[in-house]
Motif scaffolding. Structure first.
Motif, PDB file in Angstrom:
ATOM      1  N   ARG A 193      34.429  47.913  44.034  1.00  0.00           N
ATOM      2  CA  ARG A 193      34.121  49.334  44.242  1.00  0.00           C
ATOM      3  C   ARG A 193      34.958  50.233  43.336  1.00  0.00           C
ATOM      4  NH1 ARG A 193      34.368  48.206  50.656  1.00  0.00           N
ATOM      5  NH2 ARG A 193      32.252  47.470  50.897  1.00  0.00           N
ATOM      6  N   ASP A 194      35.924  49.631  42.630  1.00  0.00           N
ATOM      7  CA  ASP A 194      36.760  50.424  41.720  1.00  0.00           C
ATOM      8  C   ASP A 194      36.050  50.588  40.379  1.00  0.00           C
ATOM      9  OD1 ASP A 194      38.648  50.431  43.632  1.00  0.00           O
ATOM     10  OD2 ASP A 194      39.894  48.865  42.719  1.00  0.00           O
ATOM     11  N   ASP A 195      36.366  51.666  39.699  1.00  0.00           N
ATOM     12  CA  ASP A 195      35.792  51.860  38.367  1.00  0.00           C
ATOM     13  C   ASP A 195      36.212  50.745  37.421  1.00  0.00           C
ATOM     14  OD1 ASP A 195      34.560  54.091  39.218  1.00  0.00           O
ATOM     15  OD2 ASP A 195      36.077  55.493  38.445  1.00  0.00           O
ATOM     16  N   ALA A 196      37.425  50.216  37.645  1.00  0.00           N
ATOM     17  CA  ALA A 196      37.951  49.191  36.743  1.00  0.00           C
ATOM     18  C   ALA A 196      37.245  47.846  36.915  1.00  0.00           C
ATOM     19  CB  ALA A 196      39.446  49.021  36.978  1.00  0.00           C
ATOM     20  N   GLY A 197      36.532  47.649  38.007  1.00  0.00           N
ATOM     21  CA  GLY A 197      35.785  46.391  38.218  1.00  0.00           C
ATOM     22  C   GLY A 197      36.662  45.261  38.701  1.00  0.00           C
ATOM     23  N   PHE A 198      36.211  44.039  38.523  1.00  0.00           N
ATOM     24  CA  PHE A 198      36.893  42.837  39.014  1.00  0.00           C
ATOM     25  C   PHE A 198      38.388  42.851  38.692  1.00  0.00           C
ATOM     26  CE2 PHE A 198      32.552  41.300  38.132  1.00  0.00           C
ATOM     27  CZ  PHE A 198      32.252  40.656  39.328  1.00  0.00           C
ATOM     28  N   ASP A 199      39.239  42.586  39.703  1.00  0.00           N
ATOM     29  CA  ASP A 199      40.683  42.529  39.443  1.00  0.00           C
ATOM     30  C   ASP A 199      41.151  41.078  39.242  1.00  0.00           C
ATOM     31  OD1 ASP A 199      40.257  41.757  42.031  1.00  0.00           O
ATOM     32  OD2 ASP A 199      41.777  43.031  42.921  1.00  0.00           O
ATOM     33  N   PHE A 200      40.437  40.362  38.386  1.00  0.00           N
ATOM     34  CA  PHE A 200      40.743  38.956  38.127  1.00  0.00           C
ATOM     35  C   PHE A 200      42.208  38.725  37.770  1.00  0.00           C
ATOM     36  CE2 PHE A 200      36.155  38.442  36.567  1.00  0.00           C
ATOM     37  CZ  PHE A 200      35.754  37.792  37.711  1.00  0.00           C
ATOM     38  N   THR A 201      42.756  39.651  36.973  1.00  0.00           N
ATOM     39  CA  THR A 201      44.068  39.412  36.386  1.00  0.00           C
ATOM     40  C   THR A 201      45.198  39.421  37.412  1.00  0.00           C
ATOM     41  OG1 THR A 201      44.125  41.757  35.941  1.00  0.00           O
ATOM     42  CG2 THR A 201      43.521  40.335  34.109  1.00  0.00           C
ATOM     43  N   VAL A 202      44.922  39.954  38.603  1.00  0.00           N
ATOM     44  CA  VAL A 202      45.964  40.064  39.624  1.00  0.00           C
ATOM     45  C   VAL A 202      46.324  38.696  40.192  1.00  0.00           C
ATOM     46  CG1 VAL A 202      46.445  41.078  41.908  1.00  0.00           C
ATOM     47  CG2 VAL A 202      45.151  42.374  40.208  1.00  0.00           C
ATOM     48  N   TYR A 203      45.393  37.771  40.118  1.00  0.00           N
ATOM     49  CA  TYR A 203      45.581  36.473  40.777  1.00  0.00           C
ATOM     50  C   TYR A 203      45.692  35.347  39.766  1.00  0.00           C
ATOM     51  CZ  TYR A 203      44.037  39.372  44.557  1.00  0.00           C
ATOM     52  OH  TYR A 203      43.951  40.394  45.445  1.00  0.00           O
ATOM     53  N   ALA A 204      46.337  34.259  40.229  1.00  0.00           N
ATOM     54  CA  ALA A 204      46.463  33.078  39.377  1.00  0.00           C
ATOM     55  C   ALA A 204      45.077  32.494  39.146  1.00  0.00           C
ATOM     56  CB  ALA A 204      47.334  32.049  40.077  1.00  0.00           C
ATOM     57  N   THR A 205      44.826  32.054  37.931  1.00  0.00           N
ATOM     58  CA  THR A 205      43.553  31.407  37.626  1.00  0.00           C
ATOM     59  C   THR A 205      43.735  29.899  37.794  1.00  0.00           C
ATOM     60  OG1 THR A 205      42.867  33.124  36.124  1.00  0.00           O
ATOM     61  CG2 THR A 205      41.901  30.968  35.764  1.00  0.00           C
ATOM     62  N   TYR A 206      42.723  29.276  38.326  1.00  0.00           N
ATOM     63  CA  TYR A 206      42.782  27.825  38.523  1.00  0.00           C
ATOM     64  C   TYR A 206      42.427  27.115  37.216  1.00  0.00           C
ATOM     65  CZ  TYR A 206      42.996  28.765  43.535  1.00  0.00           C
ATOM     66  OH  TYR A 206      43.384  29.192  44.774  1.00  0.00           O
ATOM     67  N   GLU A 207      42.917  25.891  37.093  1.00  0.00           N
ATOM     68  CA  GLU A 207      42.571  25.087  35.923  1.00  0.00           C
ATOM     69  C   GLU A 207      41.093  24.696  36.001  1.00  0.00           C
ATOM     70  OE1 GLU A 207      44.474  24.130  33.231  1.00  0.00           O
ATOM     71  OE2 GLU A 207      45.757  25.678  34.103  1.00  0.00           O
ATOM     72  N   PRO A 211      39.820  34.139  41.265  1.00  0.00           N
ATOM     73  CA  PRO A 211      39.759  34.995  42.452  1.00  0.00           C
ATOM     74  C   PRO A 211      39.729  36.483  42.107  1.00  0.00           C
ATOM     75  CG  PRO A 211      41.541  33.381  42.616  1.00  0.00           C
ATOM     76  CD  PRO A 211      41.088  33.398  41.193  1.00  0.00           C
ATOM     77  N   PHE A 212      39.085  37.257  42.986  1.00  0.00           N
ATOM     78  CA  PHE A 212      39.068  38.719  42.881  1.00  0.00           C
ATOM     79  C   PHE A 212      38.870  39.278  44.280  1.00  0.00           C
ATOM     80  CE2 PHE A 212      34.533  39.527  43.595  1.00  0.00           C
ATOM     81  CZ  PHE A 212      33.954  38.296  43.291  1.00  0.00           C
ATOM     82  N   THR A 213      39.167  40.576  44.443  1.00  0.00           N
ATOM     83  CA  THR A 213      38.971  41.171  45.774  1.00  0.00           C
ATOM     84  C   THR A 213      37.638  41.906  45.846  1.00  0.00           C
ATOM     85  OG1 THR A 213      40.114  43.189  45.105  1.00  0.00           O
ATOM     86  CG2 THR A 213      41.434  41.497  46.221  1.00  0.00           C
TER      87      THR A 213
END
Ligand SMILES: C[S@@+](CC[C@H](N)C(=O)[O-])C[C@H]1O[C@@H](n2cnc3c(N)ncnc32)[C@H](O)[C@@H]1O
Length: 215
Positions: free
Chosen positions: A186-200, A179-181
């Motif tokens: 729109r942020d310079d940092a790009g996808f905020d994948f790390t903020v959310y739990a990753t699925y198996e 997941p990402f927002t």
């Protein structure tokens, strides 16, 4: 003769045009525009996974045309026993945002009907209740979001969240959801994948069993 503009409904009401700019693009123009990206959609390498985001999805006219082209290319370029998984990966690459509830429901339903129609035309069971139908409905429910593209928020005022569907290397048909927002794009940092739990990782035709969709 192709469908004329008179027969094709491009406006639902004056009020909606005024309030939401709701004028649907006629089918022939949708096709002309997609011809401009035919390589990404149909002929280029990794065309199945090429990502499309429609920020004002309407009833899904662009989304459906994109899916139709990808499915036709899958049929031409993959052996039949791979159509099931590849068609699901194609769905996973198509994203949309729509403000209005009725258009949002139409967009999801039209996309699902296109997917189911493709499989039924090839004699593959895709009725509600089949794993294929449930996986497709889940991917559509997760990728086609109701909200405001400009504010990146849902009607409830939460940040619009999408998921990236990674193919797992060396494991055909296996996907890992991240997941990402929308705001993070729109942020310079790009996808905020790390903020959310990753699925198996899981087979893409069982993705609905992991839960977590707003479908
Ligand atoms: C001009 S129609 C276009 C629909 C479709 N993209 C097409 O070309 O036929 C605009 C659509 O965007 C939706 N819309 C308007 N403002 C929006 C916003 N801020 N965020 C998301 N969707 C919006 C409207 O509800 C409407 O369905």
């Amino acid at each position: 003769m192709t469908l004329s503009l008179v027969e094709e409904q491009v406006v639902k009401s004056r009020d909606r045009v005024k309030a939401y700019g709701e004028v649907f693009t006629p089918k022939h123009m949708v096709e002309q525009m997609l011809d401009l990206v035919a390589e990404d959609l149909e002929t280029g390498p990794d065309f199945v996974d090429k990502t499309f985001l429609e920020p004002s999805a309407g009833d899904g006219n662009f989304l459906v045309a994109i899916l139709r082209r990808k499915l036709a290319a899958i049929e031409r370029r993959f052996p039949a026993d791979e159509w099931r998984n590849e068609s699901l990966f194609a769905l996973a690459s198509i994203y949309g945002i729509e403000l209005l509830e009725d258009n949002h429901e139409d967009a999801k339903a039209n996309l699902l009907a296109e997917f189911v129609g493709f499989h039924q035309a090839h004699g593959t069971p895709a009725d509600p209740g089949t794993g294929l139908h449930r996986a497709a409905e889940f991917l559509i429910g997760t990728n086609i979001v109701r909200g405001n593209t400009l504010t990146a928020q849902t009607p409830e005022g939460e940040g619009i969240q999408f998921s990236w569907w990674h193919r797992v290397e060396g494991q055909p048909g296996v996907v890992q959801r991240e997941p990402f927002t929308l705001a993070s794009l729109r942020d310079d940092a790009g996808f905020d994948f790390t903020v959310y739990a990753t699925y198996e990782p899981c087979p893409i035709d069982e993705v609905h069993e992991q839960g977590g969709s707003d479908a």
